[in-house]
Design a protein around this motif. Structure first.
Motif, PDB file in Angstrom:
ATOM      1  N   VAL A 106      24.844  45.770  56.059  1.00  0.00           N
ATOM      2  CA  VAL A 106      23.637  45.819  55.220  1.00  0.00           C
ATOM      3  C   VAL A 106      22.868  47.105  55.477  1.00  0.00           C
ATOM      4  N   LEU A 107      22.696  47.476  56.740  1.00  0.00           N
ATOM      5  CA  LEU A 107      22.014  48.724  57.063  1.00  0.00           C
ATOM      6  C   LEU A 107      22.748  49.918  56.469  1.00  0.00           C
ATOM      7  N   HIS A 108      24.071  49.887  56.538  1.00  0.00           N
ATOM      8  CA  HIS A 108      24.864  50.989  55.987  1.00  0.00           C
ATOM      9  C   HIS A 108      24.700  51.091  54.473  1.00  0.00           C
ATOM     10  N   LEU A 109      24.730  49.957  53.782  1.00  0.00           N
ATOM     11  CA  LEU A 109      24.579  49.958  52.327  1.00  0.00           C
ATOM     12  C   LEU A 109      23.191  50.436  51.902  1.00  0.00           C
ATOM     13  N   LEU A 110      22.192  50.146  52.740  1.00  0.00           N
ATOM     14  CA  LEU A 110      20.821  50.578  52.445  1.00  0.00           C
ATOM     15  C   LEU A 110      20.521  51.982  52.955  1.00  0.00           C
ATOM     16  N   SER A 111      21.537  52.627  53.550  1.00  0.00           N
ATOM     17  CA  SER A 111      21.368  53.966  54.137  1.00  0.00           C
ATOM     18  C   SER A 111      20.277  53.964  55.207  1.00  0.00           C
ATOM     19  N   ARG A 112      20.234  52.879  55.971  1.00  0.00           N
ATOM     20  CA  ARG A 112      19.255  52.758  57.053  1.00  0.00           C
ATOM     21  C   ARG A 112      19.970  52.586  58.403  1.00  0.00           C
ATOM     22  N   ASP A 113      21.182  53.097  58.492  1.00  0.00           N
ATOM     23  CA  ASP A 113      21.955  52.907  59.715  1.00  0.00           C
ATOM     24  C   ASP A 113      21.635  53.973  60.762  1.00  0.00           C
ATOM     25  N   ASP A 114      20.336  54.164  61.036  1.00  0.00           N
ATOM     26  CA  ASP A 114      19.916  55.004  62.151  1.00  0.00           C
ATOM     27  C   ASP A 114      20.215  54.278  63.452  1.00  0.00           C
ATOM     28  N   VAL A 115      20.391  55.035  64.515  1.00  0.00           N
ATOM     29  CA  VAL A 115      20.828  54.432  65.766  1.00  0.00           C
ATOM     30  C   VAL A 115      19.818  53.419  66.299  1.00  0.00           C
ATOM     31  N   LEU A 116      18.524  53.661  66.090  1.00  0.00           N
ATOM     32  CA  LEU A 116      17.521  52.714  66.577  1.00  0.00           C
ATOM     33  C   LEU A 116      17.623  51.379  65.840  1.00  0.00           C
ATOM     34  N   TRP A 117      17.908  51.409  64.540  1.00  0.00           N
ATOM     35  CA  TRP A 117      18.101  50.173  63.796  1.00  0.00           C
ATOM     36  C   TRP A 117      19.340  49.442  64.309  1.00  0.00           C
ATOM     37  N   LEU A 118      20.405  50.192  64.607  1.00  0.00           N
ATOM     38  CA  LEU A 118      21.644  49.572  65.089  1.00  0.00           C
ATOM     39  C   LEU A 118      21.453  48.914  66.448  1.00  0.00           C
ATOM     40  N   ILE A 119      20.565  49.479  67.255  1.00  0.00           N
ATOM     41  CA  ILE A 119      20.315  48.921  68.594  1.00  0.00           C
ATOM     42  C   ILE A 119      19.403  47.707  68.518  1.00  0.00           C
ATOM     43  N   TRP A 120      18.323  47.811  67.743  1.00  0.00           N
ATOM     44  CA  TRP A 120      17.273  46.806  67.820  1.00  0.00           C
ATOM     45  C   TRP A 120      17.434  45.644  66.844  1.00  0.00           C
ATOM     46  N   LEU A 121      17.971  45.881  65.654  1.00  0.00           N
ATOM     47  CA  LEU A 121      18.029  44.791  64.682  1.00  0.00           C
ATOM     48  C   LEU A 121      18.919  43.629  65.140  1.00  0.00           C
ATOM     49  N   PRO A 122      20.102  43.879  65.740  1.00  0.00           N
ATOM     50  CA  PRO A 122      20.864  42.739  66.274  1.00  0.00           C
ATOM     51  C   PRO A 122      20.095  41.942  67.318  1.00  0.00           C
ATOM     52  N   ARG A 123      19.327  42.627  68.149  1.00  0.00           N
ATOM     53  CA  ARG A 123      18.550  41.936  69.179  1.00  0.00           C
ATOM     54  C   ARG A 123      17.402  41.136  68.552  1.00  0.00           C
ATOM     55  N   VAL A 124      16.791  41.690  67.512  1.00  0.00           N
ATOM     56  CA  VAL A 124      15.740  40.954  66.807  1.00  0.00           C
ATOM     57  C   VAL A 124      16.324  39.698  66.168  1.00  0.00           C
ATOM     58  N   ALA A 125      17.514  39.834  65.559  1.00  0.00           N
ATOM     59  CA  ALA A 125      18.173  38.668  64.959  1.00  0.00           C
ATOM     60  C   ALA A 125      18.460  37.605  66.014  1.00  0.00           C
ATOM     61  N   GLN A 126      18.919  38.031  67.192  1.00  0.00           N
ATOM     62  CA  GLN A 126      19.179  37.077  68.263  1.00  0.00           C
ATOM     63  C   GLN A 126      17.886  36.436  68.756  1.00  0.00           C
ATOM     64  N   ALA A 127      16.803  37.212  68.788  1.00  0.00           N
ATOM     65  CA  ALA A 127      15.510  36.675  69.200  1.00  0.00           C
ATOM     66  C   ALA A 127      15.021  35.604  68.225  1.00  0.00           C
ATOM     67  N   LEU A 128      15.204  35.835  66.929  1.00  0.00           N
ATOM     68  CA  LEU A 128      14.771  34.855  65.931  1.00  0.00           C
ATOM     69  C   LEU A 128      15.591  33.573  66.033  1.00  0.00           C
ATOM     70  N   LEU A 129      16.888  33.698  66.278  1.00  0.00           N
ATOM     71  CA  LEU A 129      17.709  32.507  66.470  1.00  0.00           C
ATOM     72  C   LEU A 129      17.282  31.740  67.720  1.00  0.00           C
ATOM     73  N   SER A 130      16.927  32.461  68.771  1.00  0.00           N
ATOM     74  CA  SER A 130      16.454  31.801  69.995  1.00  0.00           C
ATOM     75  C   SER A 130      15.128  31.096  69.756  1.00  0.00           C
ATOM     76  N   ALA A 131      14.272  31.681  68.924  1.00  0.00           N
ATOM     77  CA  ALA A 131      13.009  31.026  68.575  1.00  0.00           C
ATOM     78  C   ALA A 131      13.279  29.721  67.817  1.00  0.00           C
ATOM     79  N   LEU A 132      14.255  29.750  66.916  1.00  0.00           N
ATOM     80  CA  LEU A 132      14.638  28.532  66.206  1.00  0.00           C
ATOM     81  C   LEU A 132      15.129  27.465  67.186  1.00  0.00           C
ATOM     82  N   ALA A 133      15.899  27.895  68.190  1.00  0.00           N
ATOM     83  CA  ALA A 133      16.386  26.950  69.201  1.00  0.00           C
ATOM     84  C   ALA A 133      15.226  26.350  69.992  1.00  0.00           C
ATOM     85  N   ASP A 134      14.201  27.151  70.285  1.00  0.00           N
ATOM     86  CA  ASP A 134      13.027  26.626  70.987  1.00  0.00           C
ATOM     87  C   ASP A 134      12.364  25.518  70.183  1.00  0.00           C
TER      88      ASP A 134
END
Length: 525
Positions: A106-134
């Protein structure tokens, strides 16, 4: 937040409310008010806390958080990178990296595949899933007992230092824990509103696709349900069997597309870790390690409350204690042991910790203050300080990608996979590191590349870097190697370019600092 039958706050059976008690402290009072304020408040608190959690974890834990997820996803989407031996041997399933590959795509298709997005967005997604688990853990505790007990269960969950340390990392263990907690929220318990068999089994199946070991803690629960079920044959043939067959079939097809051939990763995983016990190649511990160190460490300050809760919880909670003891016992039979392997049983432990706080009454204020303070210190230290150098050095190496990576090359002389790879660079910078695949042939004299290097660094460098054209522009290593490499570095014109703190607790091949040496072409011989 609504969910399926028996899983959400909206479907909870009304219970007689209890008199309000004084809040244990300012922080926990706000948390208690949020949890008592309805689904929106619970979701808001969990999401806010886990996003903050994500920002305050800047350290590395184990190589698997990159090499079993982000590196594989990066190679899938951007068509360059490196796969470890586990993937070439068909030892890992493709579902987990495909989740992160979809984010990268998705980041690649939106031309937003900067390295900071690649590092942080997966972690944000994991954080949101962990919040759902809480939130779902609260729902289960409320369905099982009442809102007051559920509140303290989730207070214990939210202030757990090990959960804070792990829940935003892109680890298979983290996703396994999230899916198992979601499955638990739908598990049917005697004496409470019925759960949803299909939903909980589907989530367990997904957890097993991410990591086959997810089946271990669920075996007692599934057998418990079968024992309580009057129509056992119907449950086996119309629920357990269809879910199992669909899961196995889906796994075979997905991995066939990923690997390009038919692979049964679950069998390969079992064969490597259990039948051949080859995981011991990466270290072994005594049989009692999980009981004497593993579980006490991940529980941390919660340990006395867990023990107290085991004695004070209702008898019907005995099945959860069986799950914990069974899981620890099974893992204890394997030579290779790690703290993170016990992470999926931590939410089960929080059920007992919450019962303990529920019973403490006048001591609850002191107990909650103790838990907050005692967990805050290790959470912040392990999240912000301990083992951060291997990530900080990657931020430095990102600078070598500009204006063009062809002008630089990097040699990483560290224990295997100490740093991430292209998921944290996102440029085709030549990057070499020491490899350490295990020997699958049974050769007793086998030494991987890392062992060969550490046995005689000078010899390895002479053989692998025989002339000036083979020399990298940058060499990265822990400070414990500086004396061994000093003559080589001086002879070829390398000077120290950067230093990064890594840990206050250096051990073995891992030093307290990470050094970067750069070769100055003007002075190089």
């Amino acid at each position: 937040m609504e969910s399926g039958p028996g899983g959400g706050a909206g479907s909870v059976r009304k219970r007689k409310s209890e008199p309000c008690r004084p809040a244990p402290g300012r922080g926990s009072a706000a948390a208690a008010a949020a949890w008592s304020g309805g689904a929106a408040g619970r979701i808001g608190l969990a999401v806010s806390l886990r996003l903050l959690n994500c920002l305050l974890v800047r350290t590395s834990f184990v190589p698997d958080e990159y090499w079993q997820a982000l590196e594989v996803a990066h190679r899938l989407v951007f068509r360059y990178g490196y796969l470890t031996w586990e993937w070439t041997a068909g030892l890992r399933g493709s579902l987990f990296p495909l989740f992160f590959a979809s984010i990268y795509q998705v980041l690649h298709l939106l031309s937003r595949d900067d390295v900071l997005w690649l590092i942080w967005l997966p972690r944000v997604a994991q954080a949101l899933l962990s919040a759902l688990a809480d939130v779902k853990l609260y729902s289960f505790a409320e369905r099982l007992e009442d809102g007051e007990t559920a509140k303290w269960v989730c207070f214990c969950q939210l202030c757990s230092w090990f959960t804070w340390f792990c829940c935003t990392r892109t680890l298979t263990n983290t996703m396994e824990t999230v899916l198992s907690t979601l499955a638990l929220s739908y598990y049917p318990m005697e004496g409470s509103q019925p759960g949803s068999r299909l939903k909980y089994l589907a989530l367990v199946a997904l957890a097993c696709l991410v990591r086959p070991t997810a089946l271990i803690p669920w075996m007692p629960l599934m057998l418990h349900q079968l024992w309580k079920e009057p129509r056992k044959q119907h449950l086996l043939l119309h629920t357990y069997l269809p879910v199992g067959l669909v899961t196995l079939g889906g796994s075979l097809i997905m991995d066939r597309l990923f690997f390009g051939q038919w692979v049964v990763v679950q069998f390969n995983f079992l064969q490597f870790n259990v039948l051949h016990n080859l995981a011991a190649f990466y270290g072994s511990h005594p049989w009692h390690w999980y009981f004497s160190q593993g579980l006490p460490v991940i529980l941390g300050p919660h340990l006395p409350f867990f023990l107290h809760g085991c004695f004070r919880a209702p008898a019907r909670h005995g099945i959860f204690l069986v799950v914990i003891l069974w899981t620890v016992a099974v893992y204890s039979m394997l030579s290779h042991k790690e703290f993170r392997f016990l992470y999926p049983v931590l939410p089960f432990c929080m059920l007992f910790c919450g019962h303990s706080l529920r019973q403490l009454n006048r001591w609850r204020r002191a107990a909650c203050t103790f838990l907050l303070v005692a967990n805050l210190l290790p959470a912040l230290y392990t999240g912000l300080v301990h083992q951060r150098g291997t990530l900080d050095v990657m931020a430095y190496l990102q600078g070598l990608c500009q204006p063009t990576p062809s002008q630089a090359s990097v040699l990483v002389l560290m224990p295997c996979h100490s740093t991430p790879h292209y998921s944290h660079l996102h440029c085709q910078l030549p990057l070499r590191f020491l490899e350490c695949p295990p020997d699958l042939t049974g050769n007793a004299e086998y030494m991987d590349e890392a062992d060969q290097f550490y046995a005689d660094p000078q010899k390895w460098l002479r053989e692998e870097l025989p002339n000036a054209t083979s020399l990298p522009t940058h060499v990265v290593f822990f400070n414990v190697l500086e004396q061994d490499l000093s003559s080589f570095l001086a002879a070829h014109g390398y000077t120290k370019a950067a230093t990064f703190f890594h840990t206050h607790l250096p051990q073995g091949r891992t030093g307290s600092h990470v050094f970067v040496y750069e070769r100055r072409q003007a002075t190089a011989s």
